[in-house]
Structure formats: C-alpha cells, structure tokens
Design a protein around this motif. Structure first.
Motif, PDB file in Angstrom:
ATOM      1  N   GLY B  10      53.956  -8.133  30.168  1.00 36.74           N
ATOM      2  CA  GLY B  10      52.621  -7.736  29.711  1.00 36.74           C
ATOM      3  C   GLY B  10      52.697  -6.672  28.644  1.00 36.74           C
ATOM      4  N   GLY B  11      51.638  -5.907  28.519  1.00 41.55           N
ATOM      5  CA  GLY B  11      51.573  -4.901  27.468  1.00 41.55           C
ATOM      6  C   GLY B  11      51.165  -5.522  26.143  1.00 41.55           C
ATOM      7  N   LEU B  12      50.887  -4.662  25.187  1.00 39.93           N
ATOM      8  CA  LEU B  12      50.380  -5.131  23.895  1.00 39.93           C
ATOM      9  C   LEU B  12      50.909  -4.235  22.790  1.00 39.93           C
ATOM     10  CD1 LEU B  12      46.538  -5.662  24.279  1.00 39.93           C
ATOM     11  CD2 LEU B  12      48.238  -7.420  23.847  1.00 39.93           C
ATOM     12  N   TYR B  13      51.104  -4.807  21.617  1.00 44.41           N
ATOM     13  CA  TYR B  13      51.360  -3.975  20.448  1.00 44.41           C
ATOM     14  C   TYR B  13      50.010  -3.602  19.855  1.00 44.41           C
ATOM     15  CZ  TYR B  13      56.199  -5.315  20.866  1.00 44.41           C
ATOM     16  OH  TYR B  13      57.469  -5.501  21.344  1.00 44.41           O
ATOM     17  N   LEU B  14      49.609  -2.362  20.040  1.00 46.71           N
ATOM     18  CA  LEU B  14      48.317  -1.914  19.529  1.00 46.71           C
ATOM     19  C   LEU B  14      48.475  -1.509  18.072  1.00 46.71           C
ATOM     20  CD1 LEU B  14      47.318   0.428  22.479  1.00 46.71           C
ATOM     21  CD2 LEU B  14      46.416  -1.839  22.021  1.00 46.71           C
ATOM     22  N   PRO B  15      47.378  -1.531  17.317  1.00 43.74           N
ATOM     23  CA  PRO B  15      47.444  -0.933  15.978  1.00 43.74           C
ATOM     24  C   PRO B  15      47.804   0.544  16.144  1.00 43.74           C
ATOM     25  CG  PRO B  15      45.298  -1.947  16.392  1.00 43.74           C
ATOM     26  CD  PRO B  15      46.040  -2.000  17.673  1.00 43.74           C
ATOM     27  N   SER B  16      48.766   1.049  15.373  1.00 43.88           N
ATOM     28  CA  SER B  16      49.223   2.407  15.688  1.00 43.88           C
ATOM     29  C   SER B  16      48.336   3.475  15.034  1.00 43.88           C
ATOM     30  CB  SER B  16      50.671   2.586  15.289  1.00 43.88           C
ATOM     31  OG  SER B  16      50.770   3.112  14.003  1.00 43.88           O
ATOM     32  N   GLU B  17      47.849   3.236  13.824  1.00 38.53           N
ATOM     33  CA  GLU B  17      46.908   4.156  13.163  1.00 38.53           C
ATOM     34  C   GLU B  17      47.460   5.573  13.042  1.00 38.53           C
ATOM     35  OE1 GLU B  17      44.261   2.927  11.914  1.00 38.53           O
ATOM     36  OE2 GLU B  17      44.057   1.024  12.989  1.00 38.53           O
ATOM     37  N   LYS B  18      48.786   5.703  13.020  1.00 39.21           N
ATOM     38  CA  LYS B  18      49.355   7.044  12.997  1.00 39.21           C
ATOM     39  C   LYS B  18      49.714   7.496  11.587  1.00 39.21           C
ATOM     40  CE  LYS B  18      51.508   6.431  17.510  1.00 39.21           C
ATOM     41  NZ  LYS B  18      51.212   7.474  18.475  1.00 39.21           N
ATOM     42  N   SER B  19      49.673   6.584  10.602  1.00 36.04           N
ATOM     43  CA  SER B  19      50.261   6.886   9.295  1.00 36.04           C
ATOM     44  C   SER B  19      49.631   8.117   8.637  1.00 36.04           C
ATOM     45  CB  SER B  19      50.118   5.675   8.380  1.00 36.04           C
ATOM     46  OG  SER B  19      48.760   5.335   8.269  1.00 36.04           O
ATOM     47  N   GLN B  20      48.357   8.368   8.906  1.00 35.15           N
ATOM     48  CA  GLN B  20      47.679   9.482   8.238  1.00 35.15           C
ATOM     49  C   GLN B  20      48.296  10.833   8.581  1.00 35.15           C
ATOM     50  OE1 GLN B  20      43.631   8.694   9.592  1.00 35.15           O
ATOM     51  NE2 GLN B  20      43.047   8.647   7.432  1.00 35.15           N
ATOM     52  N   THR B  21      48.718  10.992   9.828  1.00 42.94           N
ATOM     53  CA  THR B  21      49.187  12.310  10.246  1.00 42.94           C
ATOM     54  C   THR B  21      50.662  12.319  10.617  1.00 42.94           C
ATOM     55  OG1 THR B  21      48.460  11.791  12.478  1.00 42.94           O
ATOM     56  CG2 THR B  21      46.941  13.035  11.115  1.00 42.94           C
ATOM     57  N   LEU B  22      51.327  11.174  10.482  1.00 42.11           N
ATOM     58  CA  LEU B  22      52.706  11.079  10.965  1.00 42.11           C
ATOM     59  C   LEU B  22      53.614  12.058  10.237  1.00 42.11           C
ATOM     60  CD1 LEU B  22      54.194   9.377  13.045  1.00 42.11           C
ATOM     61  CD2 LEU B  22      54.898   7.877  11.208  1.00 42.11           C
ATOM     62  N   ASN B  23      53.404  12.215   8.928  1.00 39.50           N
ATOM     63  CA  ASN B  23      54.283  13.079   8.147  1.00 39.50           C
ATOM     64  C   ASN B  23      53.603  14.384   7.771  1.00 39.50           C
ATOM     65  OD1 ASN B  23      56.446  11.193   8.161  1.00 39.50           O
ATOM     66  ND2 ASN B  23      55.279   9.978   6.686  1.00 39.50           N
ATOM     67  N   GLU B 167      54.746   8.707  22.813  1.00 38.27           N
ATOM     68  CA  GLU B 167      53.379   8.861  22.319  1.00 38.27           C
ATOM     69  C   GLU B 167      52.759   7.510  22.002  1.00 38.27           C
ATOM     70  OE1 GLU B 167      52.948  11.496  18.952  1.00 38.27           O
ATOM     71  OE2 GLU B 167      51.606  12.623  20.208  1.00 38.27           O
ATOM     72  N   SER B 168      52.522   6.723  23.052  1.00 38.55           N
ATOM     73  CA  SER B 168      52.118   5.340  22.788  1.00 38.55           C
ATOM     74  C   SER B 168      50.634   5.196  22.476  1.00 38.55           C
ATOM     75  CB  SER B 168      52.510   4.447  23.965  1.00 38.55           C
ATOM     76  OG  SER B 168      52.246   5.080  25.182  1.00 38.55           O
ATOM     77  N   GLU B 169      49.836   6.223  22.698  1.00 44.47           N
ATOM     78  CA  GLU B 169      48.421   6.118  22.298  1.00 44.47           C
ATOM     79  C   GLU B 169      48.306   6.080  20.768  1.00 44.47           C
ATOM     80  OE1 GLU B 169      45.201   6.305  23.323  1.00 44.47           O
ATOM     81  OE2 GLU B 169      45.225   6.699  25.483  1.00 44.47           O
ATOM     82  N   ASP B 238      61.293   0.280  22.341  1.00 43.97           N
ATOM     83  CA  ASP B 238      60.252  -0.571  21.774  1.00 43.97           C
ATOM     84  C   ASP B 238      58.879   0.065  22.002  1.00 43.97           C
ATOM     85  OD1 ASP B 238      59.406  -2.829  20.497  1.00 43.97           O
ATOM     86  OD2 ASP B 238      59.065  -3.934  22.344  1.00 43.97           O
ATOM     87  N   ASN B 239      57.972  -0.128  21.057  1.00 41.75           N
ATOM     88  CA  ASN B 239      56.708   0.596  21.110  1.00 41.75           C
ATOM     89  C   ASN B 239      55.561  -0.200  21.715  1.00 41.75           C
ATOM     90  OD1 ASN B 239      57.231  -0.803  18.530  1.00 41.75           O
ATOM     91  ND2 ASN B 239      55.088  -0.342  18.152  1.00 41.75           N
ATOM     92  N   ARG B 240      55.863  -1.209  22.527  1.00 42.03           N
ATOM     93  CA  ARG B 240      54.767  -1.983  23.114  1.00 42.03           C
ATOM     94  C   ARG B 240      54.026  -1.107  24.134  1.00 42.03           C
ATOM     95  NH1 ARG B 240      56.199  -6.286  27.234  1.00 42.03           N
ATOM     96  NH2 ARG B 240      57.728  -6.999  25.743  1.00 42.03           N
TER      97      ARG B 240
END
Lengths: 411, 458
Positions: B10-23, B167-169, B238-240
C-alpha cells in the motif's frame, strides 16, 4: 481563546481561515462523479458500435432506456426525499445505469419492455435495495433479468435477429430486413435488393441446436463420417465452428446480431482497457474472469445429440484438433468474443458497488463469474448467461468479502 | 550506505511540493514583542509555572517545572518580563496555561547555558532528570517527553535507534534543513542516545531523493561509530508515503512486522517491541544541543509554505511565538482558506493565526483556494483497502463506527491503524474514514479499560 480584556498583550487583527476541517486537507482528485463519467465514456465505445450495426432502432432503445431510468430516478428521489443524491455522481450514475441497461437489450424489443426494465432497474434494483453504494446486485442486470423472464419471446435466441448490412451502417432501417440467401460473412454479404438489414439466427444458437439434436447439419455431419456418434464428434464440432457459427472476424468486430452493446468485442475490450487504465476495474477481476471463462469453455463437456436420440459427450472440447485443424481453440475463441461475456466482464462484474472490495475477493468473484457464465450458456442455454452469472456472484459478494479480509500489519 | 525500496504494502507517492523551501536556509525569525509559552508542549502532564506576573526572565531560564515523571520543563526562549500566566488554546485545540512574556529583544542568556559541556556527564542513571530539566520532548505531533520515550526504549532493550529524517508529509522541509545544516549535531545526538538506551546500532533514515544529505550523514556517522563502538549508518529510503512512520521504517529497514496494540496510540510505540526505537531528527538534534552546550529546548525549525504563502521559507522560531508574527513576514495572501499546523495529510486546521508554535509544530501550510469536501455514500471502490499501509479495511471499519458496532473492531484489527490518513485522501466519496476509525479505537479503548477494571478488583 485568550481573554484579551484581561491580557496585557496587544491583540492584532487576526487572519481568519475560511475552512476548518478535519485532515486530510487535500484529496486525490478523483471523485464518484469522475468514476461514473469514466465508465460512461468507456461505455461510449460499445454504444457507438451498437449504433453502427443497429442504426436508429438501437438509438431508440438506448434513448428509451436512459430516459426511463432517469425519469424513474427523478421521481424516486423526489418521493424518497434524498436531496443528497446529486452529490458524488448520483446523476452520472443514473445515466450510466440507463446506458448499460440499454446495451444489454436487443434493438428489436418493444418500447414497453425497455420502459419496464428501466423502472425495475431503478425502483427494485437501486432504490429499494439501498441506493447508490448499498445495492447488492447490479441494478441494470436486475432490470434486464426481470424483462427476460416476463418477455422471454422478445429476448430469446430462437427468434430472428436483425443486423444492418455494410452499406446501411448507422442510418439504415433495421426492420427492413430479409433473410440472406447466401451469407458467409458480413463483410462480403449484401442485403436483398430493397432491404437494408439481414435477419439471422442468434450467434450461439447452434450450440443449443447441437445439444438438442435439432439441427439438420448434425445429421449431415454424422452421416458424412459414416461412423458412430462417438467418433464423429470431431466432425460435428468442426461443422459447428466452421459452418454454423458466424465468422470469427464478424464476432470480433461486432457484425453479428445480439444485444446492442454486447456484440463488438473490440469496442468492449478497448473500453474495458480504459477502465483498467483509470484503475476503476482491476486486472485481479478481469484476468480471472476471462481465464476462468476460457478454461470452462475448454473443459466443460459438450453435449451432442445425434439423429436417433443418440447422445454423446465431447470431453475437453477446447483441446480438439480435427484433421489438423484447431477446432477446439477456435470453439473457445467463439465463447470468449461472443459479446455479453465481455460486456458483463468489464462493465457489470467490474461495477464497484456490487463486487467484493478486496483484490483477493475480486479474484474469486471474477473466476466464479467467468466459469458460471459458460456453464449457464452450455447447459441452460440462457441468453445472457454472463448477466445471470454476475447476479449470482453478486449474491455471494458479502460472503467473499468476509472470507478475504486483508491480513493486517503484524498479524 | 543502503538504498532501500519500501517493503510495506500500500501507500502512495504523494506530490511532494517541497521544492519551494527545500534549498532555503533556515532563517532566524524576527524578534516578536510578545510570546505565549505553553506549559504543555508534549503528551503527558503539563509543567507547573514557577514564574509570576512582573518577574524578569532571561533567555533559557526555566519558567515551568516538570510536574511528574510524564512531564518536561519549559524555558523562556527570550529575555524579558512575564506579564501574566493565562490559559490559551494550543494548535491541537486543547487548552493549557501559558506564560505571557514581553520580549525586551536583548537576548540576555541565563547563567550556565550556551557553554560547552561534557556529554558524558549525562549517564544512564541521570538522563531522566537531565532531559526533563532541559525540556526535551519528542518534536512531533503527540510526542511524549524524551526521557519517558527513552525509558520505554530501555524497558524493551532496543538494539537499534532509528532517526527519522524522512519527513514524508508534503510541503514540510524543516527536518531536511535541520539535517543538512546541523548534520554533526544529529550524528552526535544519535551516538549519545544509543549510549543512553543501550543500543548497539543507529540508523538515520533519509529520503532517497536526497543522496547528498545521506552521504554527508554517512561520513560523519562513520567517524563517530568507531569512537563509541557503535554501528552507525545512514540509509536512503524510498519516499512512498507513509514511509516516515515508525512501523513502516521498521518494515523497510528490517523487514519486520509487529502487532500493534490499542495502547500504542497510532502505532508509535509498537516498534520498540521489535527492538527498534524511532526518533525524529529534530528530537535528536535538540538532545545533542542540550548535552553539548547545555541549551534547553526553546527554539525549533519550522517550515511556512503552501500556495497562499508568497515568500515561503524555513524559520528558527522560539516556542510560544504567535503564528501571526511569522506570517507577517511571509507575504501571505489576504484570503486564507486553510491554515494548517503540520502537513496537509495529518495536520490540524486552525480558525485563525493566533495560536502559537510549540515544540511539536513542524510547520504551517496555508492554502487560499477553497476545497469543498462533502461526504457521499461509499461506492466500495476499494481504494482505501488497496492503499492502506497496514492492510486493514477502512471502509468496513468506518461502517462499524457509524453503526456503533465497535466491539467488532477487534476482529478487524482497527487498533493497527497508524492514522496516516491515506484512506481519507483517496476516498472518492470524501468520507472522513480516519475520523471514524479513531472513534472506533476510542470506543474499543474504553471497552478494554472497563474490562480491565472488572478484572482488577476481583
């Protein structure tokens, strides 16, 4: 909240959020209405094929079916006061039920039959059995089953079945039909002068003839071999597949008489692929369904009644090779592409509400539907055996669900 | 270094939406004039306020004393004056006493803090008092005081400590920035926590999309491993979603499963029974900070992001700072549909921005576009069952909860639910499935308690 009057801290103007809701705060994009829309456009392909081969008559039946289902649903929802019906695809589900019901009916039925089927579908199949999400049997199949019992003559395989010829696709008059004198394949045959359609037998009717010994062709086949019934079974099967059943190509493209949406194997498979691509129907259901149907067709003994009431059984008909010709595999292929099996598999067995919820349950369910469909076709000679098989398996859905609960983490 | 596939079902690959603050490097949040430091920033008993109105406090000065063994101290993050001790509403909706501190913006530290110390002084015998005194708690939603957590780990003789830097959220990058910028602290913290709980191995689980972070960690961990005789390494996982959950890490790292009990909450404590203790990366870094520099836990890194935020970023904020003070410098859109504390999968929606950051706040996510989720009837699509990471049947359990048949929840293992919220996320009928399962679990817990009570006196 802090009692600000007593607090020494200043109270800035707060930013307020409009929505306070439980998590999750975002959702996957697909909703119930998306799911039913997808089914609707996937069902559009067999609908298109049906309109091509049955013309205005087919369109009339489909329109009547959608109309009667929608009108009944509107009345029912009004009387039952269920305003929440419109949410989550209630409307789309209604359209889908109407369309699917129409696809299971021949284009030649009377309007009363269609309207009655529509009313039964909504009132008995859907409304009284709990509505969307709660019904146990597929509502459209309930509607179809009831009219099949009440108006057997209109849906029976014994009557003449009509089909437009290749020059009058979509726009021909289905009822202006004549029995074709020579007919080898739809692709090369022409209707009689002045006619726009053929009148033919039901595609799988020769199997029933063979079982009952009612066809002259069986006598010929047996006489030709000059042997006993037992050793001439291969010849009979050869005659059946090569002479009596429609051309395999016709069955694949749907140029055979039958229920409006159940003839065109190509359209059904492509539509089914669409559903599987969107994840609305799982291969765990479709695979076992088709596999079990093929297996059942290959191993279920075939009853062959000879000229003098002499009865013989062809064991393992799917593995028969006669004069080095793959008679058995071709026979199985006929079973697989004869429409109502595929329509049932992708659009009725795959219906979310009435199938088991777990994948392992769907394997059992699919296999049961496929095998039962062939058994009903071979031994009860029921038109639309797949529909009845699915209704029967729908009945078992709660039991299957119960025995196939997933194994929880750590257990 | 291992690169591991997610082993759970189970589990899902969610859209991560982290690019704005990742760096985006961690910025120190601008000084705010008022702080409301809650006495309850952990699961357990609230600290007792030991300051009163008018009292001057220094940065790092203790203002709340642990009330019992289930409690942790609270310190003032700034220097200034206490103006009141009053009840406020915390982000999760509970209410607790808070010291209202007027910040003098001079940052005068209290005596003895911010000085290098010898971490070996913290030993197996005294870490309970020391950690409680530093106010160390698990820096995640519903986290308990760290010393309680480590005691539980010791009771179970855990062999491995896993630091969760997954940090999977979606949207949140605070843990990632902390790991990148304070790598040494994380490595040292893991070393010492392994020593304190008696584990012989430590693993830092890093998102496989961040190999640089993993490589840096691995190098530093290798340096300290020999010195302390421990097995330390970083693992790329893995980031699922929800790979960051304790039980999913247990499954992926060790291919082990463990039965979850009702008393485990959302399964957080179950992995200890398999000999693995999982801690958030922020917790470990804060523990190292305390042990090395005698710094109590008064600040944390949070992410402010979401499509309603014009200038998202990662901020080092003092606990007790109001959300509005940070949002003022983030170019927030005038209309906010949702203000979420935590990530969009499990975070808690706020009515306004007047609540405060606590030690457990991972970030704020703001959305401006309205999303209406009205529930409809279950159409039995089965997606919740397919995607459930612990293979329970959320649709069925929700039905049990709705009809009050909670006693059947035991047979269907409702207690196994790890509350990841995937079921509600995928539900096409927008049903609040997790809410129903929580309700079921509460009823089951009441029943279990009642039965234990019957047995007890007899």
């Amino acid at each position: 909240m802090v009692d600000r009057s007593a607090s020494p801290a200043p109270n800035p103007l707060p930013r307020a959020a409009r929505t306070i809701e439980r998590p999750p705060h975002w959702r996957a994009s697909e909703t119930g209405s998306h799911i039913f829309w997808t089914s609707l456009y996937a069902a559009g392909l067999p609908t298109l094929a049906g309109l091509a081969f049955f013309g205005w008559a087919g369109l009339w039946v489909l329109a009547l079916s959608v109309g009667s289902v929608a009108a009944t649903e509107w009345l029912f929802v009004g009387l039952a006061r269920r305003p929440s019906h419109a949410r989550h695809g209630g409307h789309q589900h209604t359209l889908l039920l109407g369309l699917l019901l129409g696809l299971t009916l021949p284009a030649t039925v009377n309007w009363q039959v269609v309207v009655l089927a529509g009313v039964v579908t909504v009132v008995v199949g859907k409304g009284l059995l709990g509505g969307l999400g709660h019904y146990l049997w597929h509502p459209a199949l309930i509607g179809r089953f009831v009219v099949q019992v009440l108006f057997y003559d209109q849906l029976s395989p014994d009557k003449g079945w009509l089909l437009l010829d290749r020059h009058h696709l979509f726009f021909g008059n289905l009822h202006n039909a004549a029995v074709a004198s020579t007919y080898s394949s739809w692709a090369v045959a022409d209707a009689a002068p002045g006619a726009s359609a053929f009148s033919q037998g039901y595609p799988l009717a020769p199997i029933a003839e063979m079982a009952h010994g009612s066809g002259q062709w069986i006598h010929h086949a047996v006489a030709q071999t000059g042997q006993s019934m037992h050793s001439s079974a291969g010849e009979v099967l050869f005659r059946l597949t090569w002479d009596r059943l429609p051309a395999l190509g016709d069955m694949i493209i749907g140029a055979v008489p039958g229920n409006i949406g159940a003839t065109c194997a190509v359209a059904l498979v492509v539509g089914g692929m669409l559903l599987m691509y969107h994840g609305h129907v799982r291969w765990q259901l479709v695979g076992p369904f088709l596999l079990a149907a093929a297996l059942a067709a290959a191993i279920c003994p075939l009853r062959i009644a000879g000229p003098t009431d002499h009865l013989s059984w062809q064991w393992l008909p799917g593995f028969v090779f006669y004069n080095r010709m793959p008679v058995g595999p071709v026979y199985v292929a006929f079973h697989m592409v004869s429409g109502e099996l595929l329509l049932g598999c992708f659009f009725f067995a795959g219906d979310m509400v009435s199938r088991p919820i777990t994948k392992s349950g769907q394997v059992i369910f699919g296999a049961g539907c496929g095998a039962l469909a062939i058994v009903l076709r071979l031994y009860l000679f029921m038109p639309g055996g797949a529909y009845i098989a699915i209704l029967l398996m729908n009945t078992l859905t709660p039991v299957i669900d119960r025995i196939t609960q997933p194994r929880a983490f750590g257990h | 270094m291992k690169a591991l596939k997610a082993l759970f079902n189970g589990g899902l690959y969610l859209p991560s939406e982290k690019s704005q603050t990742l760096n985006a490097p961690v910025q120190t949040a601008a000084d705010c004039p008022w702080l409301f430091v809650p006495m309850l920033q952990h699961a357990g008993t609230a600290a007792e306020a030991i300051v009163g109105p008018g009292q001057a406090v220094l940065a790092g000065q203790k203002i709340g004393q642990p009330a019992d063994g289930d409690s942790a101290a609270v310190h003032s993050p700034v220097s200034g004056t206490v103006r009141a001790v009053e009840e406020i509403r915390l982000p999760d909706g509970t209410r607790a006493a808070a010291a209202v501190i007027e910040n003098d913006c001079e940052h005068r530290p209290a005596d003895g803090i911010n000085v290098p110390c010898e971490p070996a002084e913290v030993t197996v015998t005294n870490f309970t008092e020391r950690f409680a005194d530093w106010g160390l708690v698990q820096m995640q939603a519903n986290g308990m005081p760290l010393h309680r957590r480590l005691q539980i780990a010791r009771e179970h003789n855990v062999r491995t400590v896993v630091v969760n830097a997954m940090e999977s959220e979606p949207y949140l990058t605070a843990d990632h920035r902390l790991t990148v910028e304070q790598t040494l602290l994380v490595a040292l913290g893991l070393t010492h926590i392994c020593r304190l709980v008696g584990a012989e191995a430590g693993i830092v689980a890093v998102d496989q999309r961040r190999p640089d972070e993993a490589a840096l960690l691995d190098k530093l961990l290798a340096d300290h491993a020999e010195e302390h005789g421990l097995m330390l390494e970083a693992a790329m996982v893995d980031n699922r979603y929800p790979q960051g959950h304790e039980l999913m890490l247990l499954k992926t790292l060790f291919d082990e499963e463990v039965e979850v009990r009702l008393s485990d909450g959302a399964g957080e404590l179950a992995s200890d029974r398999a000999g693995v203790c999982v801690l958030a990366v922020g917790t470990v870094a804060a523990a190292a900070d305390a042990m090395l520099f005698n710094r109590p836990l008064t600040h944390r890194v949070v992410t402010v992001s979401g499509e309603a935020v014009g200038a998202p970023g990662n901020f080092l904020v003092p606990v007790g700072m109001r959300f509005s003070d940070v949002l003022d410098c983030c170019d927030v859109s005038p209309t906010i549909d949702r203000l979420i504390v935590g990530g969009p999968m499990t975070g808690i929606a706020q009515a306004d921005d007047q609540s405060v950051f606590t030690k457990q706040t991972a970030g704020l996510v703001l959305f401006s576009a309205a999303m209406v989720h009205q529930p409809g009837p279950c159409i039995r699509c089965g997606w919740c069952v397919e995607d459930c990471p612990v293979q329970i049947n959320p649709a069925l359990l929700a039905g049990l909860a709705e009809s009050g048949r909670w006693h059947r929840g035991f047979a269907h293992h409702a207690e196994t639910c790890i509350e990841c919220n995937i079921c509600s996320y995928v539900c096409p009928s927008r049903l609040p499935l997790l809410e129903h399962i929580r309700k079921l679990k509460r009823a089951m817990a009441r029943d279990q308690q009642a039965r234990a009570g019957e047995r007890g006196p007899a």
